[in-house]
Each structure stands twice: as C-alpha cells, then as structure tokens.
Design a protein around this motif. Structure first.
Motif, PDB file in Angstrom:
ATOM      1  N   ASP A 239       0.622  -0.793   0.071  1.00  0.00           N
ATOM      2  CA  ASP A 239      -0.255  -0.148   0.514  1.00  0.00           C
ATOM      3  C   ASP A 239       1.083   1.081   0.269  1.00  0.00           C
ATOM      4  O   ASP A 239       1.781   1.737   1.306  1.00  0.00           O
ATOM      5  N   GLU A 240       1.254   1.936  -1.368  1.00  0.00           N
ATOM      6  CA  GLU A 240       2.087   2.532  -1.084  1.00  0.00           C
ATOM      7  C   GLU A 240       1.515   3.984  -1.689  1.00  0.00           C
ATOM      8  O   GLU A 240       1.565   5.409  -2.339  1.00  0.00           O
ATOM      9  N   VAL A 241       0.782   4.443  -1.309  1.00  0.00           N
ATOM     10  CA  VAL A 241      -0.268   5.635  -1.077  1.00  0.00           C
ATOM     11  C   VAL A 241      -0.126   6.832  -0.799  1.00  0.00           C
ATOM     12  O   VAL A 241      -0.096   7.987  -0.466  1.00  0.00           O
ATOM     13  N   MET A 242       0.509   6.587   0.975  1.00  0.00           N
ATOM     14  CA  MET A 242       1.520   7.641   1.260  1.00  0.00           C
ATOM     15  C   MET A 242       2.984   7.622   0.448  1.00  0.00           C
ATOM     16  O   MET A 242       3.466   8.330   0.351  1.00  0.00           O
ATOM     17  N   THR A 243       3.590   6.525   0.412  1.00  0.00           N
ATOM     18  CA  THR A 243       5.038   6.510   0.105  1.00  0.00           C
ATOM     19  C   THR A 243       4.913   6.828  -1.283  1.00  0.00           C
ATOM     20  O   THR A 243       6.087   7.121  -1.502  1.00  0.00           O
ATOM     21  N   GLY A 244       4.253   6.504  -2.383  1.00  0.00           N
ATOM     22  CA  GLY A 244       4.385   6.613  -3.736  1.00  0.00           C
ATOM     23  C   GLY A 244       5.237   7.522  -4.336  1.00  0.00           C
ATOM     24  O   GLY A 244       4.376   8.878  -4.150  1.00  0.00           O
ATOM     25  N   PHE A 245       5.721   7.729  -4.926  1.00  0.00           N
ATOM     26  CA  PHE A 245       6.502   8.856  -6.175  1.00  0.00           C
ATOM     27  C   PHE A 245       6.483  10.082  -4.608  1.00  0.00           C
ATOM     28  O   PHE A 245       6.997  11.200  -5.139  1.00  0.00           O
ATOM     29  N   ARG A 246       6.721   9.368  -3.295  1.00  0.00           N
ATOM     30  CA  ARG A 246       7.144  10.563  -2.278  1.00  0.00           C
ATOM     31  C   ARG A 246       8.165  10.212  -1.791  1.00  0.00           C
ATOM     32  O   ARG A 246       9.976  10.628  -2.111  1.00  0.00           O
ATOM     33  N   VAL A 247       8.136   9.060  -1.214  1.00  0.00           N
ATOM     34  CA  VAL A 247       9.969   8.689  -0.900  1.00  0.00           C
ATOM     35  C   VAL A 247      11.441   8.154  -2.184  1.00  0.00           C
ATOM     36  O   VAL A 247      11.978   7.694  -1.265  1.00  0.00           O
ATOM     37  N   THR A 263       0.139  -2.945  -6.379  1.00  0.00           N
ATOM     38  CA  THR A 263       0.421  -1.516  -5.352  1.00  0.00           C
ATOM     39  C   THR A 263      -0.727  -0.996  -5.464  1.00  0.00           C
ATOM     40  O   THR A 263      -1.241  -0.908  -6.548  1.00  0.00           O
ATOM     41  N   THR A 264      -1.151  -0.419  -4.394  1.00  0.00           N
ATOM     42  CA  THR A 264      -1.809   0.634  -4.691  1.00  0.00           C
ATOM     43  C   THR A 264      -0.851   1.241  -4.417  1.00  0.00           C
ATOM     44  O   THR A 264      -0.148   1.757  -3.709  1.00  0.00           O
ATOM     45  N   LEU A 265      -1.845   3.073  -4.803  1.00  0.00           N
ATOM     46  CA  LEU A 265      -1.569   4.210  -4.957  1.00  0.00           C
ATOM     47  C   LEU A 265      -2.765   4.961  -4.734  1.00  0.00           C
ATOM     48  O   LEU A 265      -3.839   4.581  -4.920  1.00  0.00           O
ATOM     49  N   GLY A 266      -2.343   6.386  -4.306  1.00  0.00           N
ATOM     50  CA  GLY A 266      -3.439   7.644  -4.302  1.00  0.00           C
ATOM     51  C   GLY A 266      -3.718   8.798  -4.099  1.00  0.00           C
ATOM     52  O   GLY A 266      -2.838   8.906  -5.447  1.00  0.00           O
ATOM     53  N   LYS A 267      -3.250   9.615  -3.715  1.00  0.00           N
ATOM     54  CA  LYS A 267      -3.917  10.868  -3.628  1.00  0.00           C
ATOM     55  C   LYS A 267      -2.680  12.228  -4.294  1.00  0.00           C
ATOM     56  O   LYS A 267      -2.554  13.073  -5.148  1.00  0.00           O
ATOM     57  N   VAL A 268      -1.035  11.597  -4.233  1.00  0.00           N
ATOM     58  CA  VAL A 268      -0.383  11.852  -4.836  1.00  0.00           C
ATOM     59  C   VAL A 268      -0.348  11.720  -6.063  1.00  0.00           C
ATOM     60  O   VAL A 268      -0.058  12.943  -6.685  1.00  0.00           O
ATOM     61  N   ILE A 269      -0.732  10.789  -7.048  1.00  0.00           N
ATOM     62  CA  ILE A 269      -0.895  10.885  -8.308  1.00  0.00           C
ATOM     63  C   ILE A 269      -1.955  11.671  -8.701  1.00  0.00           C
ATOM     64  O   ILE A 269      -2.129  11.789  -9.955  1.00  0.00           O
ATOM     65  N   GLY A 270      -3.069  12.444  -8.529  1.00  0.00           N
ATOM     66  CA  GLY A 270      -4.319  13.390  -8.310  1.00  0.00           C
ATOM     67  C   GLY A 270      -3.502  14.368  -8.087  1.00  0.00           C
ATOM     68  O   GLY A 270      -4.203  15.543  -8.437  1.00  0.00           O
ATOM     69  N   GLY A 271      -2.572  14.617  -8.034  1.00  0.00           N
ATOM     70  CA  GLY A 271      -2.022  16.032  -7.665  1.00  0.00           C
ATOM     71  C   GLY A 271      -3.372  16.934  -6.970  1.00  0.00           C
ATOM     72  O   GLY A 271      -2.690  18.392  -6.541  1.00  0.00           O
ATOM     73  N   GLY A 272      -3.509  16.275  -5.572  1.00  0.00           N
ATOM     74  CA  GLY A 272      -4.939  16.715  -5.077  1.00  0.00           C
ATOM     75  C   GLY A 272      -5.765  16.573  -4.864  1.00  0.00           C
ATOM     76  O   GLY A 272      -6.622  16.639  -3.890  1.00  0.00           O
ATOM     77  N   LEU A 273      -6.131  15.800  -6.180  1.00  0.00           N
ATOM     78  CA  LEU A 273      -7.587  16.398  -6.352  1.00  0.00           C
ATOM     79  C   LEU A 273      -7.993  13.933  -6.247  1.00  0.00           C
ATOM     80  O   LEU A 273      -6.465  13.853  -6.259  1.00  0.00           O
ATOM     81  N   PRO A 274      -8.988  14.296  -5.935  1.00  0.00           N
ATOM     82  CA  PRO A 274      -9.209  12.557  -5.726  1.00  0.00           C
ATOM     83  C   PRO A 274      -9.176  11.920  -6.469  1.00  0.00           C
ATOM     84  O   PRO A 274      -9.898  11.713  -7.794  1.00  0.00           O
TER      85      PRO A 274
END
Ligand code: HOZ
Length: 428
Positions: A239-247, A263-274
C-alpha cells in the motif's frame, strides 16, 4: 491567535455534517480545540478563515509534494476544466498516466485508476482473493489501508486517534478472514504461514507505515514477506498511498528493492485531486473485467481533470527533487532533535524522505504499534497546540505522519525549529 470564524464554522458544520467533518481525524479530537478552516495555500503556507497564516506539515496528507498552488498543476487543472472534467469514457490522459506509473513504479505492468486510496486497497484485495481463490488476508497492527470492511481491523490512523476498537458495521463473518500481525515481526509472519499459508490470499502492508506515525520496515521484514508469500502462492500488496512518488520516484519498493505483486497508490497521483490506483503484474491485473471475471468499475475513474493534474505534478519530480526533499527532511529532523535535547525532552523521530513523526519517548527505537503506544501522546497534543498557536500546522493526531514538500526552504525549516524549541521548553 484568533480562531473565531473557525469556531463559528465548526458549530455550523456540526449541524449538518457528522461531527462537523468529512474525515474523523480533522475533528481535532486527538489534540483538542477547534479544527482550523482553511481558505488558501501557497507553497508551504496555509491561510485560514480568520486571516492566520501557518507553515504547513500536513500537505493534504501527502499529495502537495511541491507545496500548495503548484503552478503547473493549477495551469493543467484550469486548462482541462475548460475542455471537460469527466466523460465516463476513455481519454488520452489516462493512458499517459498509466504509462508514467508503469515506467516509474518497478512492480507495475498494468494499472487501473480509481478515486481514492480506500477504493484502491478494496479493489486490490478483491483481485487478490479472486486470483488466488482464497479468502484470508494478512495485515499489520497500526497499518491503515482505508476504510474498506476487510481492512478496518486493528487499523491505525483515525481509529487510533479516537481510541476506537474495530468498527461496528464490519460483519464478523468478514472480519474473521483478516489476520492482523505485529508490524516488523518476522517470526509472527513465519508462524502464520507455517500454520495456514495455503489459505492466505495476500499480505497487505504499508512498506513504510505512516498511519501510526512513521515506522520504517526493520531489516529483512519486507524481504520475509516477499519470501513467504512467494513460497505459499499468496500475493504481496504494497500500500503505497503515502509512499508512492514520495519517498522515491518508484516509491518504497524502489527504495528497499522489494517487488510486490500489487501496489496501491492514492492522492499523490492526482496532484491533490481525488484519485487512487492499483496496479501490478499483467497476468494478475488481466483478471479484471472486462477481460477477466473479477469486477471493478467507476464513473469518475481516470477522469481527465484528475489525470491532468496528477501528470502535471509527477512530471516535475526528478532525481534532484528527491535528493533535496531528503536533505530538507534530515535538516529539519536534526534541528528538532537538538532543540528537544536542549529542552530536556525525550524525543524520537522516525523519518524517510519527506515523511516524519515525532514520538515523545525515551525508547531508542519505535518499530511497532506496541512501541508507538508506549509514547506520550499527551506531549504530542501539547506540542501540536503550541505550534498551532505560533503558526505551524502539524497533523492533528499523534498517529499521523508529517509531510514536507519541495517548497519548504531553509527559512520555513529554521522557523519551525525555533518554534519547536520554544514549544519543547513549555511542555517539559
Ligand atoms: N487518516 C487520514 C490520513 N492518513 C486523514 C485524512 C483526512 O482527514 O483527510
């Protein structure tokens, strides 16, 4: 600090929104006081409805990797909004986003977009169960994977902040398939697989836990998960919702050199959109409808507005960005530790590139949920309130990560360290 308008808005919100908030941690129950209502952000700064300004370390819980109102993101949103925000039909932007994710995240060969991290983890679990034909899943204490039924068992984050046990509404018949083990406990993983390895569909883990505060994986922990899942025909989900594209550009899996199946990704890949996404090996992902039998869908999934915003942000993230983010994290953490020591405060900080957490404790290491629970949450609450009063906004919970962005410069870092020094002296 005057928070009159925030207080009035919170009163009004409670009349029509449960608890006055749309996500529990925001209610400030973990730290006391009234939630701050924000109106705008620029770079590392936030402004609230009462006209107060803050240096921000929440970053919308991660995605503001370049700070608020990042120019390329704002421009991309504006340009796309004029054309269309959603079609519920395929677009070029979603292919470009998928190509970018596949190029950067080592384990991902195919990816599907969803609208939140919760949707991503729920979908990944269904896929793992459907693919393996097994029901049981393994997760770890203090790891939060969104609020899907199977995953809301001994979850971190909001449920820890509010001191809630497992949530009512999750059927016991479903929860019994979720096995929760201590984070970083290799022996518990080995014993579980020795006992019921052939029943386990998947192991899901935050490779760097970020929802009991930041807790990095101990040496060999992620490797042991990879080995045991491989040996038992179970899938490994990061679950890389927090770490994906961040670390790192490729997330924690690149940093630690471990390749999960999904792998799961989240908010980062929306640039702040959902936005959320889940991806992985082609033969697993191709089990999804319409080519496979495992169903998953969504009207707004891959909508061009979020895809365009996410692409605009991700395209700015190069090696230099990650090097600078890691350096500013180290400099802030070192400064905070020096100030704490000068003030006679027992403080331990866990950090990994752009993510960090303050644990008020004399323990030498904080590696598990058990260690986290031994920390002095009361001191974090005092620290939070003092920092807020002095214009520095940390997460309103001792069990969340703080986030730095590329827009935090030496100026904000020095000011934060100074304010923290004063706060430490007042909470001894
Ligand atoms: N627990 C969530 C982040 N880890 C909080 C999200 C929110 O309140 O927006």
């Amino acid at each position: 600090m005057n928070l009159d308008l925030s207080q009035q808005l919170f009163q009004r919100a409670q009349e029509v929104i449960p608890g006055g908030v749309n996500s529990p941690v925001r209610a400030f129950k973990g730290v006391g006081g009234t939630p701050v209502f924000f109106v705008s952000g620029i770079g590392p700064y936030l402004a609230d409805v009462d006209g107060n300004h803050y240096i921000d370390y929440v970053a919308s819980w991660g995605p503001m990797l370049r700070g608020y109102s990042c120019e390329p993101v704002v421009r991309a949103i504006r340009d796309q909004a004029i054309r269309a925000t959603s079609f519920g039909a395929p677009t070029l932007q979603e292919i470009e986003m998928a190509e970018l994710v596949v190029e950067r995240v080592p384990s991902v060969e195919r990816v599907r977009m969803v609208n939140s991290g919760t949707e991503a983890t729920m979908s990944a679990i269904r896929l793992a169960r459907g693919y393996t034909g097994r029901d049981r899943i393994v997760k770890f204490e203090g790891c939060f994977h969104g609020h899907g039924d199977s995953l809301l068992v001994k979850a971190g984050s909001g449920v820890m902040t509010l001191g809630l046990p497992d949530s009512p509404g999750v059927p016991a018949e479903l929860a019994k398939h979720t096995i929760t083990l201590p984070f970083n406990d290799i022996r518990a993983v080995e014993e579980t697989f020795a006992g019921i390895g052939s029943d386990i569909a998947c192991v899901i883990v935050e490779p760097i836990a970020g929802n009991m505060g930041v807790v990095a994986p101990a040496n060999g922990f992620l490797q042991s998960l990879r080995e045991k899942t491989n040996a038992n025909g179970a899938l490994l989900i990061f679950d890389e919702v927090m770490t994906g594209f961040r670390v790192a550009a490729g997330g924690a899996q690149e940093l630690y050199g471990i390749t999960p199946d999904l792998t799961t990704l989240g908010k980062v890949i929306g640039g702040g959109l959902p936005v959320g996404a889940f991806g992985g090996k082609a033969d697993i992902m191709d089990q999804l409808a319409p080519i496979g039998p495992i169903y998953q869908s969504g009207t707004l999934s891959g909508n061009p507005l979020a895809m365009t915003a996410g692409l605009a942000l991700l395209q700015t993230l190069d090696d230099e960005f990650y090097t600078a983010l890691a350096e500013s994290t180290t400099s802030l953490v070192e400064g905070l530790l020096i100030e704490a020591s000068a003030a006679g405060i027992d403080l331990h900080i866990n950090s990994v590139c752009g993510m960090f957490s303050l644990f008020f404790t004399a323990q030498d290491e904080v590696l598990s949920y058990e260690h986290v629970m031994q920390c002095e949450a009361e001191k974090y609450k005092k620290f939070f309130r003092l920092m807020l009063e002095n214009g520095v906004y940390f997460a309103p919970s001792p069990y969340e990560s703080a986030f730095l962005s590329g827009s935090h410069t030496e100026v904000e870092i020095t000011q934060t360290i100074e304010q923290a020094g004063q706060a430490f002296r007042r909470i001894v």
